[in-house]
Design an enzyme around this catalytic site. Structure first.
Site, PDB file in Angstrom:
ATOM      1  N   ARG A 111      29.188 -52.145  -9.158  1.00 45.66           N
ATOM      2  CA  ARG A 111      27.982 -52.785  -8.706  1.00 45.66           C
ATOM      3  C   ARG A 111      26.883 -53.308  -9.791  1.00 45.66           C
ATOM      4  NH1 ARG A 111      23.413 -50.125  -4.841  1.00 45.66           N
ATOM      5  NH2 ARG A 111      25.194 -50.964  -3.352  1.00 45.66           N
ATOM      6  N   HIS A 138      27.800 -58.338  -0.706  1.00 44.44           N
ATOM      7  CA  HIS A 138      27.963 -56.797  -0.288  1.00 44.44           C
ATOM      8  C   HIS A 138      28.857 -56.710   0.556  1.00 44.44           C
ATOM      9  CE1 HIS A 138      27.091 -52.880  -0.941  1.00 44.44           C
ATOM     10  NE2 HIS A 138      25.880 -52.605  -0.211  1.00 44.44           N
ATOM     11  N   GLN A 141      29.513 -53.523   2.509  1.00 43.45           N
ATOM     12  CA  GLN A 141      28.555 -53.180   3.612  1.00 43.45           C
ATOM     13  C   GLN A 141      29.133 -53.965   4.920  1.00 43.45           C
ATOM     14  OE1 GLN A 141      25.492 -51.454   3.436  1.00 43.45           O
ATOM     15  NE2 GLN A 141      25.819 -51.423   5.473  1.00 43.45           N
ATOM     16  N   ASP A 229      17.106 -56.931   6.258  1.00 45.88           N
ATOM     17  CA  ASP A 229      17.092 -56.265   4.964  1.00 45.88           C
ATOM     18  C   ASP A 229      15.872 -56.519   4.211  1.00 45.88           C
ATOM     19  OD1 ASP A 229      18.094 -54.969   2.768  1.00 45.88           O
ATOM     20  OD2 ASP A 229      19.562 -56.559   2.146  1.00 45.88           O
ATOM     21  N   CYS A 270      21.071 -52.311   6.387  1.00 47.82           N
ATOM     22  CA  CYS A 270      22.179 -51.791   5.214  1.00 47.82           C
ATOM     23  C   CYS A 270      21.511 -50.425   4.704  1.00 47.82           C
ATOM     24  CB  CYS A 270      22.766 -52.838   4.198  1.00 47.82           C
ATOM     25  SG  CYS A 270      21.309 -53.228   3.325  1.00 47.82           S
ATOM     26  N   ARG A 298      30.027 -46.493   6.106  1.00 51.97           N
ATOM     27  CA  ARG A 298      30.330 -46.709   4.805  1.00 51.97           C
ATOM     28  C   ARG A 298      31.482 -46.154   4.409  1.00 51.97           C
ATOM     29  NH1 ARG A 298      26.492 -49.485   1.451  1.00 51.97           N
ATOM     30  NH2 ARG A 298      28.626 -49.670   0.251  1.00 51.97           N
TER      31      ARG A 298
HETATM   32  N1   CP Z   1      23.576 -50.097   1.484  1.00 48.25           N
HETATM   33  C1   CP Z   1      23.870 -49.716   0.275  1.00 48.25           C
HETATM   34  O1   CP Z   1      24.531 -50.223  -0.319  1.00 48.25           O
HETATM   35  O2   CP Z   1      22.855 -48.885  -0.009  1.00 48.25           O
HETATM   36  P1   CP Z   1      22.869 -48.088  -1.516  1.00 48.25           P
HETATM   37  O3   CP Z   1      22.213 -49.026  -2.353  1.00 48.25           O
HETATM   38  O4   CP Z   1      22.090 -46.725  -1.342  1.00 48.25           O
HETATM   39  O5   CP Z   1      24.278 -48.032  -2.080  1.00 48.25           O
HETATM   40  N1  NVA Z   2      19.623 -56.601  -0.526  1.00 42.34           N
HETATM   41  C1  NVA Z   2      19.624 -55.236  -1.033  1.00 42.34           C
HETATM   42  C2  NVA Z   2      20.739 -54.461  -0.816  1.00 42.34           C
HETATM   43  C3  NVA Z   2      20.764 -53.084  -1.025  1.00 42.34           C
HETATM   44  C4  NVA Z   2      21.964 -52.185  -0.555  1.00 42.34           C
HETATM   45  C5  NVA Z   2      19.581 -55.567  -2.495  1.00 42.34           C
HETATM   46  O1  NVA Z   2      20.465 -56.063  -3.276  1.00 42.34           O
HETATM   47  O2  NVA Z   2      18.602 -54.654  -3.144  1.00 42.34           O
END
Ligand code: CP
Ligand code: NVA
Length: 313
Positions: A111, A138, A141, A229, A270, A298
């Protein structure tokens, strides 16, 4: 699906970086494995003797825990690191990190808020690299989201999904998913926060029905699924928070907006949610919300991704 798209290149690892890199049939195969995993139909411990390294340069609850638990349930071992605790966080190159980790583990999950980093990692890794979120995507997701839609409403192909809010990383993966899973996607954002035109053009060139709008009510009309989101993503400049909130307030997923969708529309997010901002309590906790099934999925969907990436399915 693009005829030119080649998911399998002999000798190269099966990276899971963007949905648009992978053909629809292969993504469907991963989802089918995820569904079987959820039903308890996967035999044995297919990851026994395999090791996975996960690096999180940004916070995570769902992705980290669902991958860790999923890998262990499949019989594998996992090492999880915060980016700042690694030499990657002190400037070691993604290329060298990839070369080293490839000597230790069977797959790498990252990540990061710089997509260029995961691309470089994948270029130099000799094991599969899985995208656990970047500033522009993502894909894990979306595998869970498609699985969740289908669990509640049947095949997603030909259905209308509406996105309301920021044209962020998750929205961008939704656009790629529309091209791979053949659903209509209506994206309503303020003009300033629209997803990149190039991404939409590519999805359309691949046959996707992606409509870009500014009016959330127009976007949700008749939709079977409404998604939103956070208004401020992890990679966004926090100084822009007030401006984003002002721009995005009309896109809030509230009961009034949801009423304009199909009567049986489901609601996805998400998570993490900012209740009272992009989504109201009433909608998030209401009968149309499937957000916690989505979070659970997930775990299952990513098993399909892992088993495919490791060549075990
Ligand atoms: N939706 C998602 O990826 O959540 P986290 O940031 O908690 O991993
Ligand atoms: N759009 C959000 C998703 C978190 C899972 C972010 O990138 O912070």
């Amino acid at each position: 699906m693009s005829a030119a798209l080649k998911t399998e290149v002999p000798g190269t690892p099966r990276h899971f970086l963007e949905l648009s890199d992978i053909d629809g049939g292969t993504l469907r195969r991963m989802l089918d494995i995820g569904v079987r995993a959820k039903r308890g139909e996967l035999p044995g411990k297919p990851l026994a003797g395999r090791h996975v390294a996960m690096i999180f340069e940004k916070p995570s609850t769902r992705t980290r825990v669902s991958f860790e638990v999923g890998i262990r349930q499949l019989g594998g071992e996992v090492v999880t690191l915060a980016g700042k605790d690694t030499q990657l966080g002190r400037g070691e190159s993604p290329a060298d990190t990839a070369r080293v980790l490839s000597r230790y583990v069977d797959a790498i999950i990252l990540r990061t808020d710089r997509v260029a980093k995961i691309r470089e990692l994948a270029e130099y890794a000799t094991v599969p690299v899985i995208n656990a979120l970047t500033d522009v995507s993502h894909p894990c997701q979306l595998m869970a989201d498609v699985m969740t839609f289908e669990e509640h409403r049947g095949p997603i192909a030909g259905q209308v999904v509406a996105w309301t809010g920021d044209g962020n990383n998750v929205a961008q993966s939704f656009i790629q998913a529309a091209a791979r899973f053949n659903f209509t996607l209506r994206v309503a954002t303020p003009p300033e926060l629209a997803p990149p035109a190039q991404l939409i053009a590519r999805a359309r060139a691949e046959g996707a029905d992606v409509q870009l709008l500014n009016d959330p009510f127009e976007a949700v009309r008749g939709a079977r699924c409404v998604v939103t989101d956070t208004w401020v993503s992890m990679s966004d400049d926090k100084a822009s928070m007030r401006k984003r909130h002002n721009l995005l307030a009309p896109y809030q997923l509230n009961q009034r907006l949801l009423k304009a969708a199909a009567p049986d529309a489901i609601v996805m997010h998400c998570l993490p949610a900012h209740r009272g901002e992009e989504i109201t309590d009433e909608v998030m906790d209401g009968p149309q919300s499937v957000v916690f099934d989505e979070a659970e999925n997930r775990l299952h969907a990513q098993k399909g991704v892992l088993l495919w990436a490791l060549g075990l399915a």
